[in-house]
Design a protein around this motif. Sequence first.
Motif, PDB file in Angstrom:
ATOM      1  N   SER A  22      17.685 -62.198  45.122  1.00 33.14           N
ATOM      2  CA  SER A  22      18.652 -63.033  45.830  1.00 33.14           C
ATOM      3  C   SER A  22      17.992 -64.069  46.730  1.00 33.14           C
ATOM      4  O   SER A  22      18.646 -65.031  47.145  1.00 33.14           O
ATOM      5  CB  SER A  22      19.586 -62.158  46.668  1.00 33.14           C
ATOM      6  OG  SER A  22      20.320 -61.278  45.839  1.00 33.14           O
ATOM      7  N   ALA A  23      16.713 -63.873  47.043  1.00 30.65           N
ATOM      8  CA  ALA A  23      16.002 -64.826  47.895  1.00 30.65           C
ATOM      9  C   ALA A  23      14.880 -65.543  47.139  1.00 30.65           C
ATOM     10  O   ALA A  23      14.099 -66.270  47.748  1.00 30.65           O
ATOM     11  CB  ALA A  23      15.415 -64.098  49.104  1.00 30.65           C
ATOM     12  N   ALA A  24      14.818 -65.343  45.827  1.00 25.62           N
ATOM     13  CA  ALA A  24      13.704 -65.879  45.050  1.00 25.62           C
ATOM     14  C   ALA A  24      13.710 -67.397  44.995  1.00 25.62           C
ATOM     15  O   ALA A  24      14.763 -68.023  44.840  1.00 25.62           O
ATOM     16  CB  ALA A  24      13.737 -65.312  43.639  1.00 25.62           C
ATOM     17  N   ARG A  25      12.538 -67.972  45.110  1.00 23.83           N
ATOM     18  CA  ARG A  25      12.371 -69.424  44.936  1.00 23.83           C
ATOM     19  C   ARG A  25      12.162 -69.738  43.460  1.00 23.83           C
ATOM     20  O   ARG A  25      12.612 -70.761  42.954  1.00 23.83           O
ATOM     21  CB  ARG A  25      11.174 -69.907  45.747  1.00 23.83           C
ATOM     22  CG  ARG A  25      10.833 -71.381  45.537  1.00 23.83           C
ATOM     23  CD  ARG A  25       9.756 -71.818  46.509  1.00 23.83           C
ATOM     24  NE  ARG A  25       8.538 -71.016  46.375  1.00 23.83           N
ATOM     25  CZ  ARG A  25       7.560 -71.296  45.508  1.00 23.83           C
ATOM     26  NH1 ARG A  25       7.666 -72.316  44.695  1.00 23.83           N
ATOM     27  NH2 ARG A  25       6.476 -70.542  45.473  1.00 23.83           N
ATOM     28  N   ILE A  26      11.440 -68.856  42.765  1.00 25.21           N
ATOM     29  CA  ILE A  26      11.204 -69.023  41.344  1.00 25.21           C
ATOM     30  C   ILE A  26      11.226 -67.653  40.665  1.00 25.21           C
ATOM     31  O   ILE A  26      10.747 -66.664  41.232  1.00 25.21           O
ATOM     32  CB  ILE A  26       9.866 -69.744  41.061  1.00 25.21           C
ATOM     33  CG1 ILE A  26       9.683 -69.934  39.547  1.00 25.21           C
ATOM     34  CG2 ILE A  26       8.700 -68.997  41.675  1.00 25.21           C
ATOM     35  CD1 ILE A  26       8.504 -70.818  39.184  1.00 25.21           C
ATOM     36  N   ILE A  27      11.810 -67.611  39.479  1.00 24.33           N
ATOM     37  CA  ILE A  27      11.825 -66.404  38.661  1.00 24.33           C
ATOM     38  C   ILE A  27      11.259 -66.773  37.303  1.00 24.33           C
ATOM     39  O   ILE A  27      11.764 -67.677  36.632  1.00 24.33           O
ATOM     40  CB  ILE A  27      13.250 -65.837  38.495  1.00 24.33           C
ATOM     41  CG1 ILE A  27      13.835 -65.456  39.857  1.00 24.33           C
ATOM     42  CG2 ILE A  27      13.237 -64.626  37.559  1.00 24.33           C
ATOM     43  CD1 ILE A  27      15.278 -64.985  39.787  1.00 24.33           C
ATOM     44  N   ARG A  28      10.210 -66.085  36.909  1.00 29.18           N
ATOM     45  CA  ARG A  28       9.614 -66.306  35.589  1.00 29.18           C
ATOM     46  C   ARG A  28       9.937 -65.115  34.701  1.00 29.18           C
ATOM     47  O   ARG A  28       9.855 -63.966  35.137  1.00 29.18           O
ATOM     48  CB  ARG A  28       8.107 -66.512  35.697  1.00 29.18           C
ATOM     49  CG  ARG A  28       7.720 -67.742  36.490  1.00 29.18           C
ATOM     50  CD  ARG A  28       6.220 -67.954  36.489  1.00 29.18           C
ATOM     51  NE  ARG A  28       5.709 -68.195  35.141  1.00 29.18           N
ATOM     52  CZ  ARG A  28       4.412 -68.369  34.855  1.00 29.18           C
ATOM     53  NH1 ARG A  28       3.515 -68.302  35.837  1.00 29.18           N
ATOM     54  NH2 ARG A  28       4.018 -68.578  33.625  1.00 29.18           N
ATOM     55  N   ILE A  29      10.277 -65.395  33.451  1.00 27.67           N
ATOM     56  CA  ILE A  29      10.775 -64.352  32.556  1.00 27.67           C
ATOM     57  C   ILE A  29      10.077 -64.434  31.203  1.00 27.67           C
ATOM     58  O   ILE A  29       9.865 -65.526  30.672  1.00 27.67           O
ATOM     59  CB  ILE A  29      12.300 -64.509  32.324  1.00 27.67           C
ATOM     60  CG1 ILE A  29      13.064 -64.483  33.645  1.00 27.67           C
ATOM     61  CG2 ILE A  29      12.819 -63.432  31.380  1.00 27.67           C
ATOM     62  CD1 ILE A  29      14.495 -64.968  33.521  1.00 27.67           C
ATOM     63  N   TRP A  30       9.732 -63.276  30.663  1.00 32.50           N
ATOM     64  CA  TRP A  30       9.310 -63.166  29.258  1.00 32.50           C
ATOM     65  C   TRP A  30      10.224 -62.147  28.597  1.00 32.50           C
ATOM     66  O   TRP A  30      10.402 -61.035  29.091  1.00 32.50           O
ATOM     67  CB  TRP A  30       7.856 -62.722  29.133  1.00 32.50           C
ATOM     68  CG  TRP A  30       7.526 -62.072  27.806  1.00 32.50           C
ATOM     69  CD1 TRP A  30       7.137 -60.780  27.593  1.00 32.50           C
ATOM     70  CD2 TRP A  30       7.567 -62.688  26.504  1.00 32.50           C
ATOM     71  NE1 TRP A  30       6.924 -60.543  26.259  1.00 32.50           N
ATOM     72  CE2 TRP A  30       7.193 -61.699  25.565  1.00 32.50           C
ATOM     73  CE3 TRP A  30       7.902 -63.959  26.042  1.00 32.50           C
ATOM     74  CZ2 TRP A  30       7.121 -61.955  24.189  1.00 32.50           C
ATOM     75  CZ3 TRP A  30       7.839 -64.211  24.678  1.00 32.50           C
ATOM     76  CH2 TRP A  30       7.450 -63.223  23.766  1.00 32.50           C
ATOM     77  N   GLU A  31      10.829 -62.537  27.490  1.00 34.91           N
ATOM     78  CA  GLU A  31      11.723 -61.648  26.751  1.00 34.91           C
ATOM     79  C   GLU A  31      11.322 -61.683  25.278  1.00 34.91           C
ATOM     80  O   GLU A  31      11.413 -62.717  24.632  1.00 34.91           O
ATOM     81  CB  GLU A  31      13.179 -62.088  26.923  1.00 34.91           C
ATOM     82  CG  GLU A  31      14.177 -61.268  26.148  1.00 34.91           C
ATOM     83  CD  GLU A  31      14.083 -59.777  26.416  1.00 34.91           C
ATOM     84  OE1 GLU A  31      13.630 -59.045  25.504  1.00 34.91           O
ATOM     85  OE2 GLU A  31      14.429 -59.360  27.529  1.00 34.91           O
ATOM     86  N   PRO A  32      10.833 -60.552  24.736  1.00 34.14           N
ATOM     87  CA  PRO A  32      10.284 -60.546  23.369  1.00 34.14           C
ATOM     88  C   PRO A  32      11.304 -60.459  22.242  1.00 34.14           C
ATOM     89  O   PRO A  32      10.983 -60.816  21.104  1.00 34.14           O
ATOM     90  CB  PRO A  32       9.384 -59.313  23.374  1.00 34.14           C
ATOM     91  CG  PRO A  32      10.058 -58.379  24.335  1.00 34.14           C
ATOM     92  CD  PRO A  32      10.635 -59.268  25.410  1.00 34.14           C
ATOM     93  N   ALA A  33      12.516 -59.972  22.509  1.00 36.14           N
ATOM     94  CA  ALA A  33      13.431 -59.714  21.396  1.00 36.14           C
ATOM     95  C   ALA A  33      14.868 -60.129  21.644  1.00 36.14           C
ATOM     96  O   ALA A  33      15.634 -60.268  20.686  1.00 36.14           O
ATOM     97  CB  ALA A  33      13.395 -58.219  21.035  1.00 36.14           C
ATOM     98  N   LEU A  34      15.247 -60.331  22.895  1.00 43.28           N
ATOM     99  CA  LEU A  34      16.634 -60.629  23.229  1.00 43.28           C
ATOM    100  C   LEU A  34      16.712 -61.892  24.082  1.00 43.28           C
ATOM    101  O   LEU A  34      15.695 -62.388  24.563  1.00 43.28           O
ATOM    102  CB  LEU A  34      17.258 -59.450  23.992  1.00 43.28           C
ATOM    103  CG  LEU A  34      17.300 -58.110  23.258  1.00 43.28           C
ATOM    104  CD1 LEU A  34      17.641 -56.984  24.232  1.00 43.28           C
ATOM    105  CD2 LEU A  34      18.292 -58.141  22.104  1.00 43.28           C
ATOM    106  N   VAL A  35      17.917 -62.385  24.276  1.00 42.95           N
ATOM    107  CA  VAL A  35      18.120 -63.493  25.201  1.00 42.95           C
ATOM    108  C   VAL A  35      17.889 -62.954  26.623  1.00 42.95           C
ATOM    109  O   VAL A  35      18.387 -61.878  26.972  1.00 42.95           O
ATOM    110  CB  VAL A  35      19.551 -64.060  25.065  1.00 42.95           C
ATOM    111  CG1 VAL A  35      19.837 -65.081  26.171  1.00 42.95           C
ATOM    112  CG2 VAL A  35      19.747 -64.687  23.691  1.00 42.95           C
ATOM    113  N   PRO A  36      17.124 -63.662  27.450  1.00 40.54           N
ATOM    114  CA  PRO A  36      16.902 -63.190  28.830  1.00 40.54           C
ATOM    115  C   PRO A  36      18.219 -62.944  29.557  1.00 40.54           C
ATOM    116  O   PRO A  36      19.174 -63.708  29.403  1.00 40.54           O
ATOM    117  CB  PRO A  36      16.125 -64.345  29.465  1.00 40.54           C
ATOM    118  CG  PRO A  36      15.419 -64.990  28.312  1.00 40.54           C
ATOM    119  CD  PRO A  36      16.376 -64.900  27.162  1.00 40.54           C
ATOM    120  N   ALA A  37      18.267 -61.887  30.349  1.00 40.05           N
ATOM    121  CA  ALA A  37      19.514 -61.484  31.011  1.00 40.05           C
ATOM    122  C   ALA A  37      20.146 -62.613  31.817  1.00 40.05           C
ATOM    123  O   ALA A  37      21.363 -62.793  31.792  1.00 40.05           O
ATOM    124  CB  ALA A  37      19.262 -60.266  31.909  1.00 40.05           C
TER     125      ALA A  37
END
Length: 284
Positions: free
Chosen positions: A108-123
């Motif tokens: 809730s306070a994040a400035r940046i969120i980095r995501i890796w998702e190997p098989a599905l659409v990122p949440a």
Amino acid sequence: MARERSGPNFAHVVLATRLRILRKAAGLSPQQAADALGAHGDTVRRIEQAKTSLDAGQVHTLLTAYGAGSEEIEDFLGKLSAASLPGWWHPWRAVMDPWQRDLMSVESAARIIRIWEPALVPALLRTPAYARALDEALRPDLAPAEREQRTELLMARQERLRAQRTRIWALMSACALHTRVGDEEVMAEQRKALRAAAERPGLTLQIHPLTGPPHALTGIPALTLYRVESPEIPDRMVREAGPVGTADVWDTDTAATTVTNYRLLMDFSSTSAPHPDTSKEVLE
């Protein structure tokens, strides 16, 4: 007990982290700090990990033991009331995974969120229909009403992150576009939503093609890196590698090497991934 199940809000996490920093600066171990409280050593660890409420009496005793001055103690105690408030996600606490309750304040306070998702659409890029269909497939243990609440929470998370202009950098495999979640209508809507998301300011989407060579994250489970602006809060790395609803969580204070290694893998994989403009073309 309800306060603890809800998970700490950001003010709570900041104060708990400050207590840990002050203890270390004073050269005291968790057990020595606990001795000042006349409590078990785990008490201080739970306080510093924001896993229990902050009691004014305990906090005053700890700050005094750490050599804090009267002004610092007064300032700290003045912030306890805000730290005691439940997080905005409190109404959904019963359907949240345990690791989510601990991390929601940081997200809730994040400035940046980095995501890796190997098989599905990122949440954080899923549509309501896609999220429902995925929970129906992966969480048959939940009642329909609970799955619906989880979808509501996810939509609320997405909306809040957009409102606070959190930058999202998502890296995914094109496998997600070929893994049918729900029916074709659900998938068509999800692809359309991804195209729209790719055009939003502050959102970077890269898609590794199915026909591409191996890259740094090939074979690596889903990862999420949270970074906030407060220097007191370390980066958090989440790896969803176990049973559904579970995750490993590390931070740069206690597991700096692990977080750094995964962050580097994200960097290398992003470098070898197609340009975001190419990802937009793939979605077309």
